[in-house]
Enzyme design. Structure first.
Site, short mmCIF file in Angstrom:
data_model
loop_
_atom_site.label_atom_id
_atom_site.label_comp_id
_atom_site.label_asym_id
_atom_site.label_seq_id
_atom_site.Cartn_x
_atom_site.Cartn_y
_atom_site.Cartn_z
N LEU A 1 46.90 -38.82 25.91
CA LEU A 1 45.67 -39.32 26.51
C LEU A 1 45.82 -39.16 28.02
O LEU A 1 46.91 -39.34 28.56
CB LEU A 1 45.46 -40.80 26.17
CG LEU A 1 45.13 -41.14 24.71
CD1 LEU A 1 45.02 -42.66 24.54
CD2 LEU A 1 43.84 -40.47 24.27
N ASP A 2 44.73 -38.83 28.70
CA ASP A 2 44.78 -38.70 30.15
C ASP A 2 45.25 -40.00 30.78
O ASP A 2 45.12 -41.08 30.18
CB ASP A 2 43.40 -38.34 30.70
CG ASP A 2 42.89 -37.01 30.17
OD1 ASP A 2 43.73 -36.20 29.73
OD2 ASP A 2 41.67 -36.80 30.20
N LYS A 3 45.74 -39.92 32.00
CA LYS A 3 46.28 -41.09 32.69
C LYS A 3 45.26 -42.23 32.75
O LYS A 3 45.62 -43.40 32.59
CB LYS A 3 46.73 -40.69 34.10
CG LYS A 3 47.40 -41.82 34.88
CD LYS A 3 47.90 -41.32 36.22
CE LYS A 3 48.57 -42.44 37.01
NZ LYS A 3 49.10 -41.95 38.32
N THR B 1 42.66 -42.63 30.73
CA THR B 1 42.04 -42.88 29.43
C THR B 1 42.81 -43.95 28.69
O THR B 1 44.05 -43.98 28.70
CB THR B 1 41.99 -41.59 28.59
OG1 THR B 1 41.23 -40.61 29.29
CG2 THR B 1 41.36 -41.85 27.23
N HIS C 1 42.20 -32.41 29.19
CA HIS C 1 40.97 -33.05 29.68
C HIS C 1 39.74 -32.61 28.88
O HIS C 1 38.64 -32.51 29.43
CB HIS C 1 40.74 -32.75 31.16
CG HIS C 1 41.76 -33.36 32.09
ND1 HIS C 1 42.21 -34.65 31.97
CD2 HIS C 1 42.41 -32.83 33.17
CE1 HIS C 1 43.09 -34.91 32.93
NE2 HIS C 1 43.24 -33.82 33.66
#
Length: 235
Positions: free
Chosen positions: A103-105, A107, A185
């Site tokens: 998961l993105d930072k 998110t 992303h």
């Protein structure tokens, strides 16, 4: 049969050197007997092992559900940011533990961590058709054209085409989106290709496994067998 020192390392007791010191200091018992040989071979499923009086519950692999907060990167190590492994309780830490996907930072939401490489590969492979469900808040309303574009397969700004995705409009410029791949992303880029910016993103489900609403942000727990199996249920 497995070597005692290798087994204890796999269960997160310590490094190989630390484990060997514990064994030589007579801190380890097997079936009530003190052992002093690190290379002792035993059947982990049929042996009662204790380290300094603490029972070791053997598990070949571990599968964790983490409610990831924003601000942590989905990696085992990073020179600039805190990683999700720092959120894992000590009793679950072991060699090889890593996020299954990422998961993105910024998110939040459901992240699976495991030391089972085959399981992780199956989970993230587009061939498995495991859909990940996200809740997104956007800077503009979702249109029917957006829904059809996601369904057909969004083409990103760099020309790369995504697999068909499911987009469901919610109120107040929010939506649910489901994808079965994990490009860098990806969700943000898919919306950006439609002229919309993601303001907030949270993953709520993987397959039919839903994030435990009673699991606080930043906390992790083991998956049950039913939950583990739910990941690969096609819906």
């Amino acid at each position: 049969m497995e070597r005692l020192d290798k087994l204890l390392v796999s269960q997160g007791v310590g490094s190989r050197r630390e484990v060997q010191k514990l064994i030589r200091r007579k801190a380890v018992t097997v079936n009530g007997e003190t052992v002093t040989k690190p290379d002792l071979k035993l059947d982990p499923d049929n042996s009662r092992i204790e380290v300094s009086g603490r029972p070791i519950s053997y598990k070949k692999n571990i599968y964790l559900m983490l409610n990831k907060p924003a601000g942590f990167v989905s990696a085992t190590e990073d020179n600039l940011s805190r990683t999700v492994l720092e959120l894992v309780p000590e009793e679950y830490r072991r060699r090889g533990l890593a996020p299954a996907g990422r998961l993105d930072k910024d998110t939040e939401g459901l992240l699976i961590l495991t030391d089972d490489g085959d399981f992780a590969h199956k989970l993230i492979s587009p061939k498995s058709k495991v859909y990940k469900r996200y809740y997104a808040e956007l800077d503009a309303e979702i249109t029917e054209e957006d829904i059809e574009s996601f369904k057909s397969g969004i083409v990103l700004e760099n020309g790369e085409k995504c697999l068909p995705a499911r987009l469901e409009k919610c109120e107040n410029s929010s939506a649910f989106v489901e994808i079965c791949e994990g490009k860098f992303h990806q969700v943000k880029k898919m919306f950006l290709s439609r002229g919309k910016k993601v303001l907030y993103l949270r993953r709520d489900a993987i397959g039919t496994l839903r994030l435990d609403v009673n699991l606080p942000k930043g906390m992790a727990r083991e998956l049950t067998k039913t939950e583990k199996d739910a990941i690969f249920v096609v819906k």
